[in-house]
Design a protein around this motif. Structure first.
Motif, PDB file in Angstrom:
ATOM      1  N   ALA A  84      49.221  43.439  42.280  1.00  0.00           N
ATOM      2  CA  ALA A  84      48.372  43.261  43.728  1.00  0.00           C
ATOM      3  C   ALA A  84      47.739  44.803  43.867  1.00  0.00           C
ATOM      4  O   ALA A  84      46.972  44.837  44.397  1.00  0.00           O
ATOM      5  CB  ALA A  84      49.302  42.916  44.652  1.00  0.00           C
ATOM      6  N   ARG A  85      48.773  45.764  43.530  1.00  0.00           N
ATOM      7  CA  ARG A  85      48.455  47.129  43.634  1.00  0.00           C
ATOM      8  C   ARG A  85      47.094  47.569  42.638  1.00  0.00           C
ATOM      9  O   ARG A  85      46.177  48.216  43.077  1.00  0.00           O
ATOM     10  CB  ARG A  85      49.262  47.980  43.234  1.00  0.00           C
ATOM     11  N   VAL A  86      47.267  46.957  41.525  1.00  0.00           N
ATOM     12  CA  VAL A  86      45.921  47.187  40.689  1.00  0.00           C
ATOM     13  C   VAL A  86      44.794  46.524  41.104  1.00  0.00           C
ATOM     14  O   VAL A  86      43.646  47.346  41.376  1.00  0.00           O
ATOM     15  CB  VAL A  86      46.018  46.549  39.392  1.00  0.00           C
ATOM     16  N   VAL A  87      44.659  45.365  41.833  1.00  0.00           N
ATOM     17  CA  VAL A  87      43.450  44.808  42.572  1.00  0.00           C
ATOM     18  C   VAL A  87      43.246  45.654  43.760  1.00  0.00           C
ATOM     19  O   VAL A  87      42.121  45.582  44.148  1.00  0.00           O
ATOM     20  CB  VAL A  87      43.850  43.416  42.575  1.00  0.00           C
ATOM     21  N   GLN A  88      44.251  46.077  44.426  1.00  0.00           N
ATOM     22  CA  GLN A  88      43.877  46.878  45.656  1.00  0.00           C
ATOM     23  C   GLN A  88      43.343  48.060  45.126  1.00  0.00           C
ATOM     24  O   GLN A  88      42.359  48.482  45.998  1.00  0.00           O
ATOM     25  CB  GLN A  88      45.244  47.159  46.398  1.00  0.00           C
ATOM     26  N   GLY A  89      43.458  48.553  44.142  1.00  0.00           N
ATOM     27  CA  GLY A  89      42.692  49.827  43.650  1.00  0.00           C
ATOM     28  C   GLY A  89      41.290  49.546  43.259  1.00  0.00           C
ATOM     29  O   GLY A  89      40.539  50.351  43.669  1.00  0.00           O
ATOM     30  N   PHE A  90      41.124  48.397  42.770  1.00  0.00           N
ATOM     31  CA  PHE A  90      39.836  47.868  42.295  1.00  0.00           C
ATOM     32  C   PHE A  90      38.989  47.984  43.846  1.00  0.00           C
ATOM     33  O   PHE A  90      37.934  48.389  44.093  1.00  0.00           O
ATOM     34  CB  PHE A  90      39.563  46.740  41.723  1.00  0.00           C
ATOM     35  N   GLY A  91      39.607  47.345  44.844  1.00  0.00           N
ATOM     36  CA  GLY A  91      38.838  47.187  46.242  1.00  0.00           C
ATOM     37  C   GLY A  91      38.733  48.530  46.723  1.00  0.00           C
ATOM     38  O   GLY A  91      37.463  48.918  47.197  1.00  0.00           O
ATOM     39  N   GLY A  92      39.606  49.444  46.758  1.00  0.00           N
ATOM     40  CA  GLY A  92      39.410  50.918  47.018  1.00  0.00           C
ATOM     41  C   GLY A  92      38.170  51.661  46.423  1.00  0.00           C
ATOM     42  O   GLY A  92      37.331  52.290  47.344  1.00  0.00           O
ATOM     43  N   GLY A  93      38.174  51.326  45.180  1.00  0.00           N
ATOM     44  CA  GLY A  93      37.068  52.301  44.465  1.00  0.00           C
ATOM     45  C   GLY A  93      35.756  51.460  44.707  1.00  0.00           C
ATOM     46  O   GLY A  93      34.866  52.000  44.280  1.00  0.00           O
ATOM     47  N   MET A  94      35.773  50.250  45.164  1.00  0.00           N
ATOM     48  CA  MET A  94      34.327  49.644  45.313  1.00  0.00           C
ATOM     49  C   MET A  94      33.785  50.128  46.790  1.00  0.00           C
ATOM     50  O   MET A  94      32.688  50.558  47.001  1.00  0.00           O
ATOM     51  CB  MET A  94      34.497  48.058  45.652  1.00  0.00           C
ATOM     52  N   ILE A  95      34.769  50.449  47.758  1.00  0.00           N
ATOM     53  CA  ILE A  95      34.499  51.107  49.044  1.00  0.00           C
ATOM     54  C   ILE A  95      34.070  52.331  49.170  1.00  0.00           C
ATOM     55  O   ILE A  95      33.181  52.672  49.571  1.00  0.00           O
ATOM     56  CB  ILE A  95      35.817  50.773  50.046  1.00  0.00           C
ATOM     57  N   THR A  96      34.774  53.463  48.478  1.00  0.00           N
ATOM     58  CA  THR A  96      34.710  54.592  48.684  1.00  0.00           C
ATOM     59  C   THR A  96      33.207  55.343  48.255  1.00  0.00           C
ATOM     60  O   THR A  96      32.635  56.010  48.978  1.00  0.00           O
ATOM     61  CB  THR A  96      35.713  55.480  47.937  1.00  0.00           C
ATOM     62  N   PRO A  97      32.576  55.027  47.177  1.00  0.00           N
ATOM     63  CA  PRO A  97      31.095  55.635  46.899  1.00  0.00           C
ATOM     64  C   PRO A  97      30.336  55.293  47.550  1.00  0.00           C
ATOM     65  O   PRO A  97      29.214  55.662  47.947  1.00  0.00           O
ATOM     66  CB  PRO A  97      31.046  55.355  45.470  1.00  0.00           C
ATOM     67  N   GLN A  98      30.346  54.065  48.283  1.00  0.00           N
ATOM     68  CA  GLN A  98      29.312  53.471  49.090  1.00  0.00           C
ATOM     69  C   GLN A  98      29.369  54.064  50.591  1.00  0.00           C
ATOM     70  O   GLN A  98      28.023  54.429  51.101  1.00  0.00           O
ATOM     71  CB  GLN A  98      29.581  51.841  49.745  1.00  0.00           C
ATOM     72  N   THR A  99      30.293  54.825  51.029  1.00  0.00           N
ATOM     73  CA  THR A  99      30.484  55.653  52.235  1.00  0.00           C
ATOM     74  C   THR A  99      29.574  57.067  51.913  1.00  0.00           C
ATOM     75  O   THR A  99      28.648  57.372  52.802  1.00  0.00           O
ATOM     76  CB  THR A  99      32.076  56.151  52.272  1.00  0.00           C
ATOM     77  N   SER A 100      29.691  57.648  50.774  1.00  0.00           N
ATOM     78  CA  SER A 100      28.802  58.875  50.686  1.00  0.00           C
ATOM     79  C   SER A 100      27.426  58.322  50.209  1.00  0.00           C
ATOM     80  O   SER A 100      26.449  59.284  50.741  1.00  0.00           O
ATOM     81  CB  SER A 100      29.282  59.603  49.324  1.00  0.00           C
ATOM     82  N   GLY A 101      27.269  57.295  49.532  1.00  0.00           N
ATOM     83  CA  GLY A 101      25.979  56.819  49.289  1.00  0.00           C
ATOM     84  C   GLY A 101      25.185  56.428  50.675  1.00  0.00           C
ATOM     85  O   GLY A 101      23.879  56.798  51.012  1.00  0.00           O
ATOM     86  N   PHE A 102      25.900  55.798  51.719  1.00  0.00           N
ATOM     87  CA  PHE A 102      25.059  55.522  52.875  1.00  0.00           C
ATOM     88  C   PHE A 102      24.905  56.860  53.677  1.00  0.00           C
ATOM     89  O   PHE A 102      23.698  56.971  54.305  1.00  0.00           O
ATOM     90  CB  PHE A 102      26.086  54.691  53.836  1.00  0.00           C
ATOM     91  N   ILE A 103      25.694  57.914  53.764  1.00  0.00           N
ATOM     92  CA  ILE A 103      25.419  58.841  54.383  1.00  0.00           C
ATOM     93  C   ILE A 103      24.173  59.640  53.939  1.00  0.00           C
ATOM     94  O   ILE A 103      23.285  60.224  54.448  1.00  0.00           O
ATOM     95  CB  ILE A 103      26.676  60.114  54.410  1.00  0.00           C
ATOM     96  N   GLN A 104      24.370  59.807  52.346  1.00  0.00           N
ATOM     97  CA  GLN A 104      23.185  60.230  51.733  1.00  0.00           C
ATOM     98  C   GLN A 104      21.835  59.576  52.337  1.00  0.00           C
ATOM     99  O   GLN A 104      20.695  60.220  52.400  1.00  0.00           O
ATOM    100  CB  GLN A 104      23.273  60.283  50.479  1.00  0.00           C
ATOM    101  N   ASN A 105      21.542  58.339  52.400  1.00  0.00           N
ATOM    102  CA  ASN A 105      20.540  57.626  52.485  1.00  0.00           C
ATOM    103  C   ASN A 105      20.053  57.596  53.941  1.00  0.00           C
ATOM    104  O   ASN A 105      18.817  57.669  54.029  1.00  0.00           O
ATOM    105  CB  ASN A 105      20.784  56.281  52.002  1.00  0.00           C
ATOM    106  N   LEU A 106      21.072  57.650  54.917  1.00  0.00           N
ATOM    107  CA  LEU A 106      20.610  57.295  56.155  1.00  0.00           C
ATOM    108  C   LEU A 106      20.628  58.670  56.888  1.00  0.00           C
ATOM    109  O   LEU A 106      20.088  58.720  58.064  1.00  0.00           O
ATOM    110  CB  LEU A 106      21.871  56.595  57.012  1.00  0.00           C
ATOM    111  N   PHE A 107      20.851  59.877  56.549  1.00  0.00           N
ATOM    112  CA  PHE A 107      20.935  60.909  57.377  1.00  0.00           C
ATOM    113  C   PHE A 107      20.283  62.209  56.676  1.00  0.00           C
ATOM    114  O   PHE A 107      20.067  62.194  55.285  1.00  0.00           O
ATOM    115  CB  PHE A 107      22.383  61.797  57.730  1.00  0.00           C
TER     116      PHE A 107
END
Length: 469
Positions: A84-107
């Motif tokens: 379950a921790r491995v699956v949790q890591g995959f989820g975290g890895g999907m979330i994190t780069p979108q954050t910096s991507g949104f900031i880069q695109n929207l501001f």
């Protein structure tokens, strides 16, 4: 939420071991499985967000992370929680780069700096308060249920995040369908996995020589194959996983190098301070976590302010921050041997100085590194930046912890000497990051490559498309 789960779980490990009857190997993978999956997923997930829908990838990542967190909390065996921790890591890895991507695109300009300032504030706070929050939850839930509460707490947060994402995150109209470069994804993922495995495979405190470092040679071969593939794939006018032209953007190269070295240094601080206080001085998990609050507060405040100042001072702001971090760490090193009674409280001023410096490093460095990266490559560029930082952090923690336990064994339990020796390595890594920052500052001031000091807009040479590969 994703960063908290790196540090918060460390406090709960003894309870997990007792509650599930888990051995050392499984306990190691409760930590390592998350880190491996997280690190491997960052760049492919960033590329997927660039090529398809960043909003959809973010929401999918939150859903996966939340469900995996609930599965961790409900675990009935050691194998269950490790998977379950491995699956949790995959989820975290999907979330994190979108954050910096949104900031880069929207501001743009100053607003982008402020947004990255808030981003850096969340990084600093999450990393530092993890042990405190973990200790509090374990204490509230008791030995049997406390460790489950550490995971269950993510469930309501995840539900709220999905609802807010549906309401607030913009849905970008679909453009021409881009290649997801599946071969590149597999090669890059395999290479990152081979780099991280020797770092996470060793038992805590085991000598570094016992780790499978030969895998790094295999990783180098796989990276070479990945580079050759990316060049060939790009020559066919296809979008590549990693924009190879980023190597020509000097601000990005300096930013990723400085960030990797800094994370290799400062991340281990929280672990060795916690070990010193808990194992050496008998502090509870909650007390040890509370000791690190000055760093968290300093980091949060400085990151917020630095986000507003990065446009004006650029790389100089990062350099000043690194000087403060070095000063704070040297202060801790000098104080530890002479302190008696209320050690945690007496370390607070030095940790506060280090925290203020850290807040001036992390978010401004991300802003400066991504400033000249094409917005269409923001997710992949940010993912690569964070992958490098995560790798640096993992390597730094492994080396520093090995030194710490070697010194404990050599001095027959002198935790003061152990933290001092470990801090020397930590300080050394931050000093090297400082030198990189000074070189970049001089380069910007002299205009040797005709790059402007940070202005919040991209440099023309960073606009290359897939053909640049």
């Amino acid at each position: 939420m994703t960063l908290l789960d790196v540090s918060i779980v460390n406090v709960a490990l003894p309870s997990i071991r007792e509650g599930l009857g888990a051995g050392d190997r499984t306990i190691q993978w409760v930590v390592a499985g998350y880190s491996l999956a997280f690190g491997v997923m960052l760049v492919p997930a960033g590329r997927l967000g660039d090529a398809r829908s960043r909003r959809q990838v973010f929401i999918a990542g939150v859903v996966l992370f939340t469900l995996a967190s609930a599965a961790c909390g409900a675990a009935q065996s050691s194998l269950w929680i490790a998977l379950a921790r491995v699956v949790q890591g995959f989820g975290g890895g999907m979330i994190t780069p979108q954050t910096s991507g949104f900031i880069q695109n929207l501001f743009r300009g100053k607003e982008r700096g402020r947004a990255f300032g808030l981003f850096g504030m969340s990084i600093g706070v999450s990393t530092a308060i993890g042990p405190l929050l973990g200790g509090l939850l374990v204490q509230l839930g008791g030995t049997d249920f406390g460790w489950r509460l550490v995971f269950y707490v993510n469930a309501p947060v995840g539900v709220v995040l999905v609802l807010l994402a549906l309401k607030w995150l913009p849905s970008v109209p679909r453009g021409p369908k881009q290649s997801l470069d599946p071969v590149g994804v597999l090669l890059f993922g395999a290479a990152v996995l081979l780099v991280l495995l020797p770092v996470v495979e060793g038992e805590q405190g085991a000598p570094l020589s016992q780790r499978p470092w030969w895998l790094l040679g295999v990783a180098a071969v796989v990276f070479a194959a990945f580079y050759a593939w990316e060049r060939w794939w790009g020559s066919r006018a296809r979008e590549t996983l990693v924009e190879l032209s980023l190597a020509k953007v000097r601000s990005y190269v300096f930013g990723i190098t400085l960030g990797t070295l800094y994370f290799a240094g400062f991340t281990s601080l929280f672990i060795i301070v916690t070990l010193y206080l808990q194992n050496g001085l008998g502090y509870s998990a909650l007390q040890a976590g509370a000791t690190q609050m000055p760093f968290a507060v300093g980091s949060a405040v400085a990151a917020y302010v630095a986000g507003r100042l990065v446009n004006r001072f650029g790389r100089a702001l990062v350099v000043v921050g690194l000087v403060l971090v070095v000063a704070g760490l040297v202060g801790v090193d000098l104080l530890v041997p002479v302190l008696e009674g209320d050690v945690g409280l007496k370390l607070a001023p030095a940790l506060l100085v280090a925290g203020l410096g850290s807040g001036m490093v992390i978010s401004p460095n991300v802003t400066l590194a991504l400033d000249e990266v094409d917005n269409t490559k923001a997710g992949a560029g940010g993912g690569l930046l964070q992958t490098a930082q995560r790798t640096g952090s993992a390597v730094g923690v492994a080396v520093v912890l090995a030194q710490f336990f070697d010194e404990v064994a050599a001095t027959r339990g002198d935790y003061g000497e152990a933290i001092s020796r470990s801090l020397h390595t930590t300080i050394g890594l931050v000093v090297v990051a400082l030198l990189i920052g000074l070189v970049d500052l001089l380069r910007r001031r002299t205009g040797g490559d005709h790059e402007p000091e940070h202005k919040g807009e991209r440099h023309p040479h960073a606009h290359g498309g897939a053909h640049a590969g």
